[in-house]
Enzyme design. Structure first.
Site, PDB file in Angstrom:
ATOM      1  N   ARG A 108       0.857  -1.171   0.000  1.00  0.00           N
ATOM      2  CA  ARG A 108       0.000   0.000   0.000  1.00  0.00           C
ATOM      3  C   ARG A 108       0.900   1.229   0.000  1.00  0.00           C
ATOM      4  O   ARG A 108       1.651   1.432   0.952  1.00  0.00           O
ATOM      5  CB  ARG A 108      -0.853  -0.071   1.271  1.00  0.00           C
ATOM      6  CG  ARG A 108      -2.022   0.817   1.280  1.00  0.00           C
ATOM      7  CD  ARG A 108      -2.898   0.482   2.472  1.00  0.00           C
ATOM      8  NE  ARG A 108      -2.359   0.956   3.734  1.00  0.00           N
ATOM      9  CZ  ARG A 108      -3.092   1.236   4.786  1.00  0.00           C
ATOM     10  NH1 ARG A 108      -4.404   1.067   4.754  1.00  0.00           N
ATOM     11  NH2 ARG A 108      -2.554   1.662   5.892  1.00  0.00           N
ATOM     12  N   ASP A 204       0.536  -2.803  12.661  1.00  0.00           N
ATOM     13  CA  ASP A 204       0.934  -3.207  11.308  1.00  0.00           C
ATOM     14  C   ASP A 204       1.189  -4.720  11.316  1.00  0.00           C
ATOM     15  O   ASP A 204       2.149  -5.201  11.923  1.00  0.00           O
ATOM     16  CB  ASP A 204       2.195  -2.444  10.890  1.00  0.00           C
ATOM     17  CG  ASP A 204       2.540  -2.710   9.438  1.00  0.00           C
ATOM     18  OD1 ASP A 204       2.611  -1.747   8.666  1.00  0.00           O
ATOM     19  OD2 ASP A 204       2.730  -3.897   9.075  1.00  0.00           O
TER      20      ASP A 204
HETATM   21  O1  LIG Z   1      -7.056  -2.443   2.812  1.00  0.00           O
HETATM   22  P1  LIG Z   1      -5.831  -1.634   2.498  1.00  0.00           P
HETATM   23  O2  LIG Z   1      -5.985  -0.192   2.886  1.00  0.00           O
HETATM   24  O3  LIG Z   1      -5.384  -1.802   1.086  1.00  0.00           O
HETATM   25  O4  LIG Z   1      -4.670  -2.117   3.455  1.00  0.00           O
HETATM   26  C1  LIG Z   1      -4.467  -3.427   3.801  1.00  0.00           C
HETATM   27  C2  LIG Z   1      -3.104  -3.858   3.335  1.00  0.00           C
HETATM   28  O5  LIG Z   1      -2.078  -3.209   4.107  1.00  0.00           O
HETATM   29  C3  LIG Z   1      -1.219  -4.212   4.652  1.00  0.00           C
HETATM   30  O6  LIG Z   1      -0.183  -4.508   3.799  1.00  0.00           O
HETATM   31  P2  LIG Z   1       1.071  -3.541   3.585  1.00  0.00           P
HETATM   32  O7  LIG Z   1       0.830  -2.579   2.475  1.00  0.00           O
HETATM   33  O8  LIG Z   1       1.451  -2.947   4.901  1.00  0.00           O
HETATM   34  O9  LIG Z   1       2.167  -4.552   3.072  1.00  0.00           O
HETATM   35  P3  LIG Z   1       2.949  -5.686   3.874  1.00  0.00           P
HETATM   36  O10 LIG Z   1       2.007  -6.831   4.051  1.00  0.00           O
HETATM   37  O11 LIG Z   1       4.066  -6.008   2.952  1.00  0.00           O
HETATM   38  O12 LIG Z   1       3.404  -5.126   5.189  1.00  0.00           O
HETATM   39  C4  LIG Z   1      -2.134  -5.397   4.820  1.00  0.00           C
HETATM   40  O13 LIG Z   1      -1.451  -6.597   4.996  1.00  0.00           O
HETATM   41  C5  LIG Z   1      -2.978  -5.338   3.576  1.00  0.00           C
HETATM   42  O14 LIG Z   1      -2.383  -5.967   2.461  1.00  0.00           O
HETATM   43  O1  LIG Z   2      -4.233  -1.309  10.567  1.00  0.00           O
HETATM   44  C1  LIG Z   2      -3.626  -1.699   9.554  1.00  0.00           C
HETATM   45  C2  LIG Z   2      -3.957  -1.248   8.258  1.00  0.00           C
HETATM   46  C3  LIG Z   2      -3.268  -1.732   7.195  1.00  0.00           C
HETATM   47  N1  LIG Z   2      -2.276  -2.629   7.391  1.00  0.00           N
HETATM   48  C4  LIG Z   2      -1.939  -3.057   8.621  1.00  0.00           C
HETATM   49  O2  LIG Z   2      -1.024  -3.878   8.779  1.00  0.00           O
HETATM   50  N2  LIG Z   2      -2.630  -2.576   9.683  1.00  0.00           N
HETATM   51 MG   LIG Z   3       2.465  -3.851   6.526  1.00  0.00          MG
END
Ligand SMILES: O=P(O)(O)OC[C@H]1O[C@H](OP(=O)(O)OP(=O)(O)O)[C@H](O)[C@@H]1O
Ligand SMILES: O=c1cc[nH]c(=O)[nH]1
Ligand SMILES: [Mg+2]
Length: 213
Positions: A108, A204
């Site tokens: 994201r 996160d």
């Molecule tokens: O519903 P959204 O607003 O799209 O957000 C959710 C996304 O954010 C997080 O991933 P992140 O982008 O942090 O990547 P990561 O899993 O590599 O940490 C989570 O694991 C989802 O994939």
């Molecule tokens: O709360 C949140 C939102 C997006 N991704 C995460 O890991 N946590």
């Molecule tokens: Mg993440």
């Protein structure tokens, strides 16, 4: 024409709710968080597969022949939205070890919140499988909606989505974009904050799983 039904299931099993509470706690260590993610995912898989069709087959027990139930219908594929989805996929594989696995890499963009695809690897026969897409967090819903669109493009037509936590707005976005996809979550949390983090949430998920912060 009326809208197609949008199925959202909140998994209320006491063990799921208990483990989720432990995962939310800020003092839970990375190792413990990862172990809980694995355990809770196994229980989620149990709920997600509750309605799989069965057929009867002839077997022999050590004492006599019998007709016994076996799984029928489409075989499973679990698709993990990288990277945090892997924490859920691992536990589901404990329960369904023969499932095929696909990965879609999405992050994201912190400024725009738009999901950016950086990786895709799917089984060739994904169109013939029931596809369970996993990501612990459904925040704005854009990552999940983009992943489902990509999988449909690749031929998948029977899909389910599973997460630990969903924000109300994320659920709206996802079910509006993909009304045909049943959604399973362990909780619908109160809201998204100004940084699009789920509140009260668990922080996160990727960082907590892998200790990157
Ligand atoms: O519903 P959204 O607003 O799209 O957000 C959710 C996304 O954010 C997080 O991933 P992140 O982008 O942090 O990547 P990561 O899993 O590599 O940490 C989570 O694991 C989802 O994939
Ligand atoms: O709360 C949140 C939102 C997006 N991704 C995460 O890991 N946590
Ligand atoms: Mg993440």
């Amino acid at each position: 024409m009326p809208d197609a039904p949008r199925a959202v299931t909140v998994i209320q099993h006491p063990l799921v709710q208990h483990k989720l509470t432990l995962m939310r706690q800020k003092q839970t260590s990375t190792g413990e968080f990862r172990r809980l993610a694995r355990e809770i995912s196994l229980l989620m898989a149990y709920e997600l597969t509750r309605d799989l069709p069965l057929a009867e087959t002839a077997i022999e027990t050590p004492l006599e022949p019998m007709q016994a139930p076996i799984l029928a219908g489409k075989k499973l594929c679990i698709v993990s939205i990288l990277r945090a989805g892997d924490g859920i996929m691992e536990g589901m594989l404990d329960l369904v070890p023969s499932a095929r696995v696909g990965h879609i890499g999405l992050y994201r963009d912190p400024a725009t919140l738009v999901p950016v695809e950086y990786y895709l690897k799917l089984p060739d026969d994904i169109a013939d499988r029931l596809v369970i897409v996993v990501d612990p967090m459904l925040a704005t819903g854009h990552s999940a909606a983009a992943a489902l669109s990509r999988l449909k493009q690749a031929g998948a037509d029977q899909l389910r989505f599973a997460c630990l936590l969903a924000a109300p707005v994320g659920l709206d976005v996802l079910t509006e974009a993909h009304p045909d996809v049943p959604v399973f979550t362990c909780s619908i949390d109160r809201e998204l904050d100004d940084h699009a983090y789920i509140r009260p949430g668990l922080g996160d998920a990727g960082d907590r799983l892998y200790g990157t912060k």
